[in-house]
Design a protein around this motif. Structure first.
Motif, PDB file in Angstrom:
ATOM      1  N   VAL A 110       0.932  -0.899  -0.245  1.00 48.45           N
ATOM      2  CA  VAL A 110       0.310  -0.049  -0.229  1.00 48.45           C
ATOM      3  C   VAL A 110       0.922   1.245   0.277  1.00 48.45           C
ATOM      4  N   GLU A 111       0.693   1.759  -1.534  1.00 42.74           N
ATOM      5  CA  GLU A 111       1.568   3.115  -0.952  1.00 42.74           C
ATOM      6  C   GLU A 111       0.543   4.330  -0.974  1.00 42.74           C
ATOM      7  N   SER A 112       1.691   4.954   0.116  1.00 39.94           N
ATOM      8  CA  SER A 112       1.172   6.564   0.282  1.00 39.94           C
ATOM      9  C   SER A 112       1.754   7.819   0.312  1.00 39.94           C
ATOM     10  N   GLY A 113       1.268   8.602   0.232  1.00 36.96           N
ATOM     11  CA  GLY A 113       2.510   9.939   0.392  1.00 36.96           C
ATOM     12  C   GLY A 113       2.258  10.976  -0.258  1.00 36.96           C
ATOM     13  N   GLY A 114       1.713  10.439  -1.956  1.00 36.26           N
ATOM     14  CA  GLY A 114       1.613  11.335  -3.304  1.00 36.26           C
ATOM     15  C   GLY A 114       0.817  12.903  -2.777  1.00 36.26           C
ATOM     16  N   GLY A 115       0.545  13.789  -3.968  1.00 38.91           N
ATOM     17  CA  GLY A 115       0.411  14.551  -3.620  1.00 38.91           C
ATOM     18  C   GLY A 115       0.478  15.591  -5.041  1.00 38.91           C
ATOM     19  N   LEU A 116       0.131  16.988  -5.101  1.00 37.56           N
ATOM     20  CA  LEU A 116       0.507  17.360  -5.761  1.00 37.56           C
ATOM     21  C   LEU A 116       1.109  19.118  -4.706  1.00 37.56           C
ATOM     22  N   LEU A 141       6.529   9.539   0.467  1.00 43.24           N
ATOM     23  CA  LEU A 141       6.179   8.652  -0.370  1.00 43.24           C
ATOM     24  C   LEU A 141       6.675   7.392   1.001  1.00 43.24           C
ATOM     25  N   SER A 142       5.065   6.034   1.233  1.00 42.07           N
ATOM     26  CA  SER A 142       5.274   5.419   2.312  1.00 42.07           C
ATOM     27  C   SER A 142       4.915   4.251   1.591  1.00 42.07           C
ATOM     28  N   CYS A 143       5.902   2.902   2.052  1.00 44.63           N
ATOM     29  CA  CYS A 143       5.318   1.558   1.409  1.00 44.63           C
ATOM     30  C   CYS A 143       4.582   1.302   2.724  1.00 44.63           C
ATOM     31  N   ALA A 144       3.654   0.513   2.938  1.00 46.73           N
ATOM     32  CA  ALA A 144       2.680  -0.153   4.033  1.00 46.73           C
ATOM     33  C   ALA A 144       3.150  -1.510   3.350  1.00 46.73           C
ATOM     34  N   GLY A 172      14.710  -7.280  -0.186  1.00 41.41           N
ATOM     35  CA  GLY A 172      15.090  -5.855  -0.949  1.00 41.41           C
ATOM     36  C   GLY A 172      13.543  -5.717  -1.144  1.00 41.41           C
ATOM     37  N   MET A 173      13.897  -4.309  -1.140  1.00 41.76           N
ATOM     38  CA  MET A 173      13.243  -3.535  -2.011  1.00 41.76           C
ATOM     39  C   MET A 173      12.539  -2.062  -2.789  1.00 41.76           C
ATOM     40  N   GLY A 174      11.611  -2.156  -3.797  1.00 39.07           N
ATOM     41  CA  GLY A 174      12.281  -0.698  -4.516  1.00 39.07           C
ATOM     42  C   GLY A 174      10.943  -0.021  -4.827  1.00 39.07           C
ATOM     43  N   TRP A 175      11.003   1.441  -5.060  1.00 37.38           N
ATOM     44  CA  TRP A 175      10.304   2.248  -5.647  1.00 37.38           C
ATOM     45  C   TRP A 175      10.508   2.429  -7.221  1.00 37.38           C
ATOM     46  N   TYR A 176       9.197   2.444  -7.654  1.00 36.26           N
ATOM     47  CA  TYR A 176       8.640   2.460  -9.615  1.00 36.26           C
ATOM     48  C   TYR A 176       8.395   3.239  -9.741  1.00 36.26           C
ATOM     49  N   ARG A 177       8.697   4.260 -11.118  1.00 37.68           N
ATOM     50  CA  ARG A 177       7.283   4.985 -11.652  1.00 37.68           C
ATOM     51  C   ARG A 177       7.007   4.460 -12.791  1.00 37.68           C
ATOM     52  N   GLN A 178       5.541   5.235 -13.448  1.00 36.77           N
ATOM     53  CA  GLN A 178       5.403   5.161 -14.157  1.00 36.77           C
ATOM     54  C   GLN A 178       4.730   6.245 -14.584  1.00 36.77           C
ATOM     55  N   ALA A 179       5.202   7.231 -15.841  1.00 35.73           N
ATOM     56  CA  ALA A 179       4.566   8.148 -16.114  1.00 35.73           C
ATOM     57  C   ALA A 179       3.703   7.786 -17.027  1.00 35.73           C
ATOM     58  N   PRO A 180       3.233   9.086 -17.678  1.00 35.14           N
ATOM     59  CA  PRO A 180       1.762   8.347 -18.997  1.00 35.14           C
ATOM     60  C   PRO A 180       2.467   8.091 -20.291  1.00 35.14           C
ATOM     61  N   GLY A 181       2.395   7.427 -21.065  1.00 32.18           N
ATOM     62  CA  GLY A 181       3.110   6.532 -22.475  1.00 32.18           C
ATOM     63  C   GLY A 181       4.408   6.558 -21.672  1.00 32.18           C
ATOM     64  N   LYS A 182       5.016   5.927 -21.081  1.00 30.62           N
ATOM     65  CA  LYS A 182       6.085   5.405 -20.202  1.00 30.62           C
ATOM     66  C   LYS A 182       6.164   3.911 -19.566  1.00 30.62           C
ATOM     67  N   THR A 233       7.949  -0.769   6.883  1.00 31.15           N
ATOM     68  CA  THR A 233       7.230   0.179   5.414  1.00 31.15           C
ATOM     69  C   THR A 233       8.681   1.109   5.099  1.00 31.15           C
ATOM     70  N   VAL A 234       8.608   1.157   3.706  1.00 35.76           N
ATOM     71  CA  VAL A 234      10.248   1.229   2.852  1.00 35.76           C
ATOM     72  C   VAL A 234       9.109   2.642   2.588  1.00 35.76           C
TER      73      VAL A 234
END
Length: 114
Positions: A5-11, A20-23, A33-43, A77-78
């Motif tokens: 469960v990811e949280s902490g995002g916003g504008l 950001l937190s990952c519970a 091992g843990m990682g943070w990933y991201r996905q932007a529109p179209g990528k 939590t990460v």
């Protein structure tokens, strides 16, 4: 069954910060091992930062020096501290185990805009 469960995002405005937190729910055996990933529109989804059970870290060049990944094993939590944010950081951010990911969570939206 493990759930993420990811949280902490916003504008935020350019130059701003977010944490950001990952519970992780469910039983965790040993260190992982843990990682943070991201996905932007179209990528494609990309690895932003990773942390091993020994707390070694790795960062994508685009965020090195600005983002910091950490973990609190007692809280399962990460975290991802993000500073000096730019519009290029706008994406949905996800966490997961690495390697051998489990099903992805919903992610948390980070939008950097004036």
């Amino acid at each position: 069954q493990l759930q993420l469960v990811e949280s902490g995002g916003g504008l935020v405005q350019p130059g701003g910060s977010l944490r950001l937190s990952c519970a992780v729910s469910g039983s965790i055996i040993g260190f992982s091992g843990m990682g943070w990933y991201r996905q932007a529109p179209g990528k494609q989804r990309e690895l932003v930062a990773g942390i091993t059970g020994s707390r070694n870290t790795v960062y994508d060049d685009s965020v090195r020096g600005r983002f910091t990944i950490s973990r609190d094993n007692a809280k399962n939590t990460v975290y991802l501290q993000m500073n000096s944010l730019t519009p290029e950081d706008t994406a949905v951010y996800y966490c997961n185990f690495r390697p051998n990911e489990v099903p992805w969570g919903q992610g948390t939206q980070v939008t950097v805009s004036s």
